[in-house]
Design a protein around this motif. Structure first.
Motif, PDB file in Angstrom:
ATOM      1  N   GLY A  93       0.790  -1.227   0.000  1.00  0.00           N
ATOM      2  CA  GLY A  93       0.000   0.000   0.000  1.00  0.00           C
ATOM      3  C   GLY A  93       0.816   1.267   0.000  1.00  0.00           C
ATOM      4  O   GLY A  93       0.289   2.351  -0.234  1.00  0.00           O
ATOM      5  N   ARG A 132      -3.829  -7.393  -0.823  1.00  0.00           N
ATOM      6  CA  ARG A 132      -4.771  -6.272  -0.792  1.00  0.00           C
ATOM      7  C   ARG A 132      -5.956  -6.559  -1.720  1.00  0.00           C
ATOM      8  O   ARG A 132      -5.811  -7.197  -2.769  1.00  0.00           O
ATOM      9  CB  ARG A 132      -4.095  -4.949  -1.140  1.00  0.00           C
ATOM     10  N   GLY A 173      -7.463  -8.413   1.624  1.00  0.00           N
ATOM     11  CA  GLY A 173      -7.719  -7.155   2.330  1.00  0.00           C
ATOM     12  C   GLY A 173      -8.953  -6.522   1.707  1.00  0.00           C
ATOM     13  O   GLY A 173      -9.565  -7.074   0.799  1.00  0.00           O
ATOM     14  N   GLY A 175      -9.141  -2.738   1.340  1.00  0.00           N
ATOM     15  CA  GLY A 175      -8.964  -1.308   1.166  1.00  0.00           C
ATOM     16  C   GLY A 175      -8.583  -0.617   2.452  1.00  0.00           C
ATOM     17  O   GLY A 175      -9.399   0.047   3.078  1.00  0.00           O
ATOM     18  N   SER A 176      -7.331  -0.790   2.876  1.00  0.00           N
ATOM     19  CA  SER A 176      -6.840  -0.111   4.059  1.00  0.00           C
ATOM     20  C   SER A 176      -5.319  -0.159   4.055  1.00  0.00           C
ATOM     21  O   SER A 176      -4.738  -1.238   4.063  1.00  0.00           O
ATOM     22  CB  SER A 176      -7.362  -0.799   5.319  1.00  0.00           C
ATOM     23  N   GLU A 178      -3.412   0.911   6.429  1.00  0.00           N
ATOM     24  CA  GLU A 178      -2.951   0.533   7.757  1.00  0.00           C
ATOM     25  C   GLU A 178      -2.801  -0.996   7.898  1.00  0.00           C
ATOM     26  O   GLU A 178      -1.970  -1.483   8.666  1.00  0.00           O
ATOM     27  CB  GLU A 178      -3.915   1.095   8.810  1.00  0.00           C
ATOM     28  N   CYS A 179      -3.579  -1.757   7.153  1.00  0.00           N
ATOM     29  CA  CYS A 179      -3.492  -3.211   7.243  1.00  0.00           C
ATOM     30  C   CYS A 179      -2.170  -3.754   6.716  1.00  0.00           C
ATOM     31  O   CYS A 179      -1.917  -4.956   6.813  1.00  0.00           O
ATOM     32  CB  CYS A 179      -4.658  -3.878   6.535  1.00  0.00           C
ATOM     33  N   SER A 188      -6.608  -7.841  10.976  1.00  0.00           N
ATOM     34  CA  SER A 188      -7.446  -7.963   9.789  1.00  0.00           C
ATOM     35  C   SER A 188      -7.563  -9.418   9.366  1.00  0.00           C
ATOM     36  O   SER A 188      -8.638  -9.894   8.996  1.00  0.00           O
ATOM     37  CB  SER A 188      -6.859  -7.120   8.668  1.00  0.00           C
ATOM     38  N   GLY A 194      -8.743  -3.373  11.060  1.00  0.00           N
ATOM     39  CA  GLY A 194      -7.290  -3.405  11.044  1.00  0.00           C
ATOM     40  C   GLY A 194      -6.658  -2.300  11.858  1.00  0.00           C
ATOM     41  O   GLY A 194      -6.167  -1.320  11.314  1.00  0.00           O
ATOM     42  N   VAL A 195      -6.664  -2.461  13.164  1.00  0.00           N
ATOM     43  CA  VAL A 195      -5.978  -1.486  14.016  1.00  0.00           C
ATOM     44  C   VAL A 195      -4.769  -2.163  14.657  1.00  0.00           C
ATOM     45  O   VAL A 195      -4.777  -3.375  14.865  1.00  0.00           O
ATOM     46  CB  VAL A 195      -6.911  -0.908  15.107  1.00  0.00           C
TER      47      VAL A 195
END
Ligand SMILES: Cc1cc2nc3c(=O)[nH]c(=O)nc-3n(C[C@H](O)[C@H](O)[C@H](O)COP(=O)(O)O)c2cc1C
Ligand code: FES
Lengths: 430, 134
Positions: A93, A132, A173, A175-176, A178-179, A188, A194-195
Motif C-alpha cells: 500500500g 490487498r 484485504g 482497502g486499508s 494501515e493493514c 485484519s 485493522g488497528v
C-alpha cells in the motif's frame, strides 16, 4: 492483462529471472528452472542452519523497516507447543511501491517456496498470504499456483516424501493502508478492524491467533529460495556490506522510462535515474527524489549522488523503505506534494491513537489551507512543530510515516512554502 | 468474506450483514463495525462499472488529478457518484500499486496503466457500445 515496462539491460535478475519465460507462473516452468530445489536442500539442513544461511545473506526486510530477516526468524520460540504461522504481507500500500504484484503475477511458486523454507526454519506448518483487495486477479493467480502445488505434491501432507507438512492460503484485504502494518494485518487476518496492537509482545512470540508468527514482505520471502540454493554468501556479495542482494526498485514520476527494475543493493541513485530510468522526462532538471515510498523523507537533487541501500539512506536521514523511488522534476510544487501525501495519511489513519488521528487531521487542514493560498508565515513552523509532536508517540509507525516526510518537505523546501504566502503557486499548479 | 459477499450482492446491505454474522457466529454489530472500517466495502450501490482513479503522488504528478476531474466532468458525477443509468460510478482512490506505470485507473477489478483522458474516454465509450449492443 495490465501493461508493464520493458526490462533494463543493467538489471541483475535473481528474483525476476523467470519473468520473461513463457508461462512463468506455471509449476512446470518453475520446476524446469530449479524450482523447489531450495526447499529440498533446506529439508536436509537443520532449522539453525537455515536461519544462519539467511543471516549470512544479510537479507533485510523489503516491506519497509529493513529489519534483518534471519534475526527476525531467530526470535521465534521453536519449542513452543502452540502452532506457528508464516505470514506474507502482500498488502503493498505504500505510495510509490508496485513490485510485490509482479513477484506474485510472474513467479508465484517462488513465493510459496520461500514461505515453505521459512516454515522449516521456525517449525510452522501453515502459511497465509494477505493480499490487498484491489489485487483480485493476483489472488486468483496465487490460488491457482497453490492448487497446482497441492496437486503435484509440493504442498499438503508429507511433501515429496520428506515428512514435512505445509498448508498455504490466501486472504484478501478490503482497502486499508494501515493493514500493511504488521499487527494491524494480523487483526485484519483474524477478521477484525485493522488497528494495530501494542508491542511487545512482538508477533514472533504472539502473533496470529496468539501464536508465534513470522511476518515478512513478498519480496523478502521471494529472495529466500535463491539464498538457500546458491548460498547466503553469494547473495550478500551482490550488494553492499550488511545490505545484501538485489531488490526491486520501483521508479516512478517524471522519468522517461519509469518501471520496476531489479538492481543490486547500493546502486547509485543518479545512475538509476539516468541510466536505468532514461533520465528526467522532457529534458527537465531533477528537483528531488522520495527514495523509498512516500513515508521516506525527500532528498534534494544535490543529495542524490548516493548508494541506494538501507545504511547509506539512513545516514542521509532518509530511508530505503519499500523500494518506491519517486522522481520529482524542477516544476513539481512541493507544497502540493506535501499536501497530497498528508491527505493520504489522514485518510488512512485508523483512528486508534490520538496523536496520529488528530495530528494528521490538523496537518491536512493546514496544508490544504496553504495549498489554497490562505497560508500564513506562522503556519510553516507550525507544520514542522506539529509533525514533531507526533513522532514516536503512536502505537504503530503510521504517525511517523506521516510526520517524517512532512518535516523534510518543510526543512528542505521552506522557500517554496514562503513563495506560496502571497496566495499564488509559483508553478501555477493550483 | 465480506468483499466477496459484496461482489455478489452489489453493496453491503442489512441482510448481507445478518447473513455473514450468522455464518461466522458473531453479532451483526461486530460485522457492522468491520464494514465501517474498510474503504472497499460500500453501503451504497455503485455503478456496474466502478471507475477508480488514483490521485496519489506518483499518479498526481503524471496527470492523475486531471484524469479524475476529466472523468467526473464527462460523467457528470462527483466522488463516489453514480450516473443516472447506474452504469458508471467514479471514485478518487489512493495508491493502487501501479505507480511505475502511472497514471493508473481501475475499473472494477481490471487495471489500466499509462492512462490518458483520451484512452479513458475510449474505454467508457466502448463499455457503452457493448451495453447497447446487448
Ligand atoms: C502504516 C504501515 C503500512 C505498511 N504497509 C506495508 C505493506 O503494504 N507491505 C509490507 O510488506 N509492509 C508494510 N509495512 C511494514 C510492515 O509493518 C512490516 O514491517 C513488514 O511487512 C515486515 O516484513 P519485512 O521484514 O519482510 O519487511 C507497513 C508498515 C506500516 C507502519
Ligand atoms: S500513486 Fe497511483 S498507483 Fe501508486
Amino acid at each position: 492483462m495490465p501493461q508493464f515496462n520493458e526490462p533494463s539491460p543493467l538489471e541483475v535478475k535473481i528474483l525476476t529471472k523467470r519473468f520473461q519465460l513463457p508461462n512463468s507462473a506455471s509449476i512446470d516452468t518453475y520446476l524446469a528452472t530449479d524450482g523447489y530445489k531450495a526447499f529440498l536442500k533446506a529439508r536436509e539442513m537443520t532449522p539453525e542452519q537455515i536461519v544462519e544461511e539467511v543471516k549470512v545473506s544479510t537479507l533485510r526486510g523489503r516491506g519497509g523497516a529493513g529489519f534483518p530477516t534471519g534475526m527476525k526468524w531467530s526470535f521465534v520460540p521453536r519449542n513452543s507447543p502452540k502452532p506457528k504461522y508464516v505470514i506474507c504481507n502482500a498488502d503493498e500500500g505504500e505510495p510509490g511501491t508496485c513490485k510485490d504484484r509482479l513477484l506474485m503475477e510472474f513467479d508465484p511458486h517462488q513465493l510459496i517456496e520461500g514461505m515453505m523454507i521459512a516454515g522449516l526454519a521456525v517449525d510452522a506448518h501453515k502459511g497465509y498470504i494477505y493480499i490487498r483487495g484491489e489485487y483480485r486477479y493476483l489472488i486468483e493467480i496465487m490460488d491457482k499456483a497453490i492448487a497446482e502445488a497441492y496437486a503435484r505434491g509440493w504442498l499438503g501432507k508429507n511433501i515429496q516424501g520428506t515428512g514435512f507438512d505445509f498448508d498455504c492460503y490466501t486472504h484478501t484485504g478490503a482497502g486499508s493502508y494501515e493493514c500493511g502494518e504488521e499487527t494491524a494485518l494480523l487483526e485484519s487476518l483474524e477478521g477484525k478492524r485493522g488497528v494495530p496492537r501494542l508491542k511487545p509482545p512482538f508477533p514472533a512470540v504472539s502473533g496470529a491467533f496468539q501464536s508465534p508468527t513470522i511476518l515478512n514482505n513478498v519480496e523478502t520471502y521471494a529472495a529466500v529460495p535463491a539464498i538457500i540454493r546458491d548460498g547466503g554468501a553469494a547473495f550478500a556479495a551482490l550488494g553492499t556490506p550488511k545490505n545484501g542482494g538485489t531488490r526491486l526498485f520501483c521508479l516512478s514520476g517524471h522519468l522517461n522510462k519509469p518501471g520496476v527494475y531489479e538492481l543490486p543493493m547500493g546502486f547509485n541513485l543518479l545512475r538509476m535515474i539516468n541510466e536505468v530510468g532514461g533520465g528526467v522526462r522532457n529534458g527537465k532538471k531533477l528537483k528531488a527524489v522520495i527514495p523509498g515510498g512516500s513515508s521516506c523523507p525527500v532528498l534534494r537533487a544535490d543529495e542524490c549522488d548516493i548508494p541506494m541501500d538501507y545504511d547509506s539512506l539512513a545516514k542521509a536521514k532518509s530511508m530505503a523503505g519499500s523500494g518506491g523511488v519517486i522522481i520529482l522534476d524542477e516544476d513539481t510544487c512541493m507544497v502540493r506534494a506535501a499536501m497530497r501525501l498528508m491527505k493520504f495519511y489522514q485518510h488512512e489513519s485508523c483512528g486508534w491513537c490520538v496523536p496520529c488521528r488528530e495530528g494528521t487531521t490538523w496537518l491536512k487542514k493546514i496544508l490544504v489551507r496553504f495549498h489554497d493560498g490562505r497560508g500564513e508565515r506562522q503556519d510553516i513552523d507550525m507544520i514542522g512543530e506539529l509533525s514533531k509532536s507526533i513522532l514516536g508517540r503512536t502505537f504503530c509507525p503510521l504517525g511517523d510515516a506521516a510526520a517524517m516526510p512532512t518535516i523534510a518537505f518543510v526543512e528542505k523546501f521552506r522557500d517554496e512554502f514562503e513563495a506560496h504566502l502571497n496566495g499564488k503557486c509559483p508553478y501555477g499548479q493550483h | 468474506m465480506l468483499l466477496y459477499a459484496q461482489d455478489e450482492v452489489g453493496q453491503v446491505t442489512e441482510e448481507l450483514i445478518a447473513e455473514v454474522a450468522s455464518r461466522c457466529g458473531v453479532t451483526p454489530l461486530q460485522v457492522d463495525e468491520v464494514v465501517g472500517y474498510y474503504t472497499m466495502l460500500h453501503r451504497k450501490p455503485l455503478g456496474k462499472f466502478h471507475i477508480q482513479v488514483c490521485t496519489n503522488i506518483a499518479c498526481m504528478i503524471t496527470g492523475g488529478q486531471e484524469l479524475y476531474e476529466h472523468v467526473c466532468k464527462k460523467l457528470g458525477v462527483g466522488n463516489r457518484g453514480i450516473t443516472e443509468d447506474g452504469l458508471f460510478s467514479v471514485e478518487e482512490v489512493e495508491c493502487m500499486g501501479s505507480c511505475s506505470w502511472a497514471p493508473a485507473v481501475q475499473v472494477n477489478y481490471d487495471f489500466h496503466h499509462y492512462m490518458t483522458p483520451e484512452k479513458l474516454d475510449a474505454l467508457i465509450d466502448a463499455i457503452r457500445q457493448t451495453r447497447k449492443a446487448q
